[in-house]
Scaffold this active site. Structure first.
Site, short mmCIF file in Angstrom:
data_model
loop_
_atom_site.label_atom_id
_atom_site.label_comp_id
_atom_site.label_asym_id
_atom_site.label_seq_id
_atom_site.Cartn_x
_atom_site.Cartn_y
_atom_site.Cartn_z
N ARG A 197 -7.06 -0.16 -7.40
CA ARG A 197 -7.31 0.96 -6.48
C ARG A 197 -7.42 2.24 -7.31
O ARG A 197 -6.56 2.49 -8.17
CB ARG A 197 -6.21 1.08 -5.41
N ASN A 243 -4.94 12.91 -0.19
CA ASN A 243 -4.18 12.00 0.68
C ASN A 243 -5.19 11.30 1.60
O ASN A 243 -6.40 11.51 1.52
CB ASN A 243 -3.14 12.79 1.49
N ALA A 294 1.08 5.11 -2.23
CA ALA A 294 1.05 5.40 -3.67
C ALA A 294 2.31 4.93 -4.42
O ALA A 294 2.19 4.20 -5.42
CB ALA A 294 0.80 6.89 -3.87
N GLN A 344 -2.81 3.18 9.87
CA GLN A 344 -1.48 3.20 9.23
C GLN A 344 -0.45 3.91 10.11
O GLN A 344 0.74 3.74 9.93
CB GLN A 344 -1.55 3.88 7.87
N ARG A 366 0.85 -1.18 0.00
CA ARG A 366 0.00 0.00 0.00
C ARG A 366 0.90 1.24 0.00
O ARG A 366 2.10 1.13 0.17
CB ARG A 366 -0.94 -0.01 1.21
N ASP A 376 -1.37 10.95 -2.35
CA ASP A 376 -1.69 9.87 -3.29
C ASP A 376 -1.92 10.39 -4.70
O ASP A 376 -1.84 9.64 -5.67
CB ASP A 376 -2.92 9.09 -2.82
O1 MRU Z 1 -4.62 3.51 1.66
P1 MRU Z 1 -3.11 3.59 1.72
O2 MRU Z 1 -2.53 3.02 2.98
O3 MRU Z 1 -2.47 3.03 0.46
O4 MRU Z 1 -2.83 5.15 1.73
C1 MRU Z 1 -1.54 5.63 1.84
C2 MRU Z 1 -1.49 7.07 2.05
O5 MRU Z 1 -2.45 7.79 2.05
C3 MRU Z 1 -0.13 7.66 2.16
O6 MRU Z 1 -0.13 8.75 3.03
C4 MRU Z 1 0.22 8.06 0.76
O7 MRU Z 1 0.28 7.00 -0.13
C5 MRU Z 1 1.34 8.93 0.69
S1 MRU Z 1 2.69 8.26 0.18
C6 MRU Z 1 3.98 7.72 0.52
#
Ligand code: MRU
Length: 368
Positions: A90, A253, A55, A203, A53, A243
């Site tokens: 996604r 984001n 981006a 997260q 997970r 993202d």
């Molecule tokens: O749903 P996720 O865990 O893939 O979302 C991740 C995020 O929102 C991060 O903050 C984002 O990808 C920023 S990147 C390094």
């Protein structure tokens, strides 16, 4: 970065097995499990189920997915099918489409027999580039932290706040928002990081796990605590990931980022976004109107996974039986709330002029 003192990337090609290895992030922070990803279906599941997970990591994984697809069938039809299949996993993080487009553009002119090898070396290139981009974001972000440190009494930590996990686990290495933190720590600048838990999938616990492994001082806080800390002068700088960032600098984001930006604005706390260039979507301008927001399963809201007192990993229901949940996974922070964007080429204003100034080549290449 490090896990128990050993350096890991969040994915790597195992040359003996001739296959991709990932860290299955669904079990972190409690259990460190490595998994081999083999078929195209496996790759799609890994992204959809959030075994990988973040981006940039989603983009790199998809590039390896294309490489595996090309081994089985290097035809144009198979390539287009793999593109659509992986792209549907996604919807919000633009790095997914960026990586798939880059693979397809590179492979299309090649003879079928050359495609499998070319796709694999391109996937390696994308992964290595991601590491370097994030390292550079750290170098530029470090200067912001250094400036704040200079304005403080010696030894007093710079207090940063971050949301979600924009750490090395969300990228191939270094992380985006955390890269300046790792660089500051290496430069012996004292820092303390407020880590938002980031419901529903917590997260923030991944960010805590990372910071713990590197000995960086931090506190895990509820998503609702940031505004209060800012009102009481406890936050010097917010850095989040993204993202998808539009060409005018609107930032999409993890859900809850927008509320942090509002609180930061109200309290004159600088709000920066760590932005690798593959996360810029040059085709869109108004983030609120144009970025598709992923709606995830309501079970992520009604149930929580954690470690039981017996040490096993378990899931509990936190809502009354039958309670419906709503689960938009991302939100958009308009550019007026963003103090600046930390990119691999330097820091710029969150505006069309700011981004085009740092990336004139990409701005000029955008489709009309
Ligand atoms: O749903 P996720 O865990 O893939 O979302 C991740 C995020 O929102 C991060 O903050 C984002 O990808 C920023 S990147 C390094």
């Amino acid at each position: 970065m490090k896990v128990n003192g050993t350096h890991f990337r969040s994915l790597w090609w195992d040359f003996e097995q001739d296959a991709l290895q990932i860290i299955d992030q669904r079990w972190l922070p409690h259990d460190f499990r490595i998994q081999q990803v083999n078929s195209l279906q496996d790759f799609a599941d890994a992204i959809f189920e959030m075994r990988v997970r973040g981006a940039p990591l989603i983009g790199a994984t998809a590039a390896y997915g294309m490489a595996v697809a090309m081994r089985l069938d290097p035809s144009d039809a198979a390539m287009d099918q793999a593109w659509s299949f992986l792209n549907a996993t996604r919807p919000t993080a633009i790095n997914l489409r960026w990586a798939l487009d880059r693979c397809r553009t590179h492979l299309r002119p090649l003879d079928a027999e050359a495609r499998a090898a070319a796709a694999l070396s391109l996937a390696h290139e994308i992964a290595d580039e991601d590491v370097e981009i994030n390292r550079q974001i750290g170098v530029h972000g470090l200067e912001l932290i250094r400036q704040i440190a200079k304005s403080k009494p010696a030894g007093e930590p710079v207090r940063l706040l971050t949301h979600c996990n924009a750490g090395w686990l969300a990228t191939v290495d270094w992380g985006t928002a955390t890269s300046p933190m790792y660089h500051a720590h290496e430069a012996d600048i004292p820092i303390h990081v407020w880590v938002d838990e980031t419901r529903p999938r917590n997260q923030g616990a991944l960010t805590s796990w990372e910071l713990n492994s590197h000995g960086i001082s931090h506190s895990y806080i509820t998503d609702n605590a940031g505004g209060h800390l800012m009102q009481h002068g406890q936050v010097d700088l917010v850095i989040t990931g993204t993202d998808r960032t539009t060409r005018r600098g609107d930032v999409c984001n993890k859900i809850g980022t927008y509320l942090k930006a509002l609180a930061a604005k109200d309290n004159d706390v600088p709000f920066y976004v760590a932005l690798p260039s593959p996360t810029i979507d040059w085709t869109v301008s108004d983030g609120v109107a144009e970025i598709p927001i992923e709606e995830r399963d309501e079970r992520e809201i009604t149930h929580v996974q954690g470690k039981t007192e017996e040490g096993t990993i378990g899931v509990v229901q936190v809502t009354p039986d039958g309670t419906p949940g709503g689960n938009p996974a991302f939100d958009v922070t308009p550019n007026r709330l963003v103090t600046g964007l930390i990119t691999e080429r330097g820091i710029c204003a969150a505006s069309e002029a700011g981004l085009a100034g740092l990336f004139p080549d990409m701005a000029a290449a955008r489709p009309a």
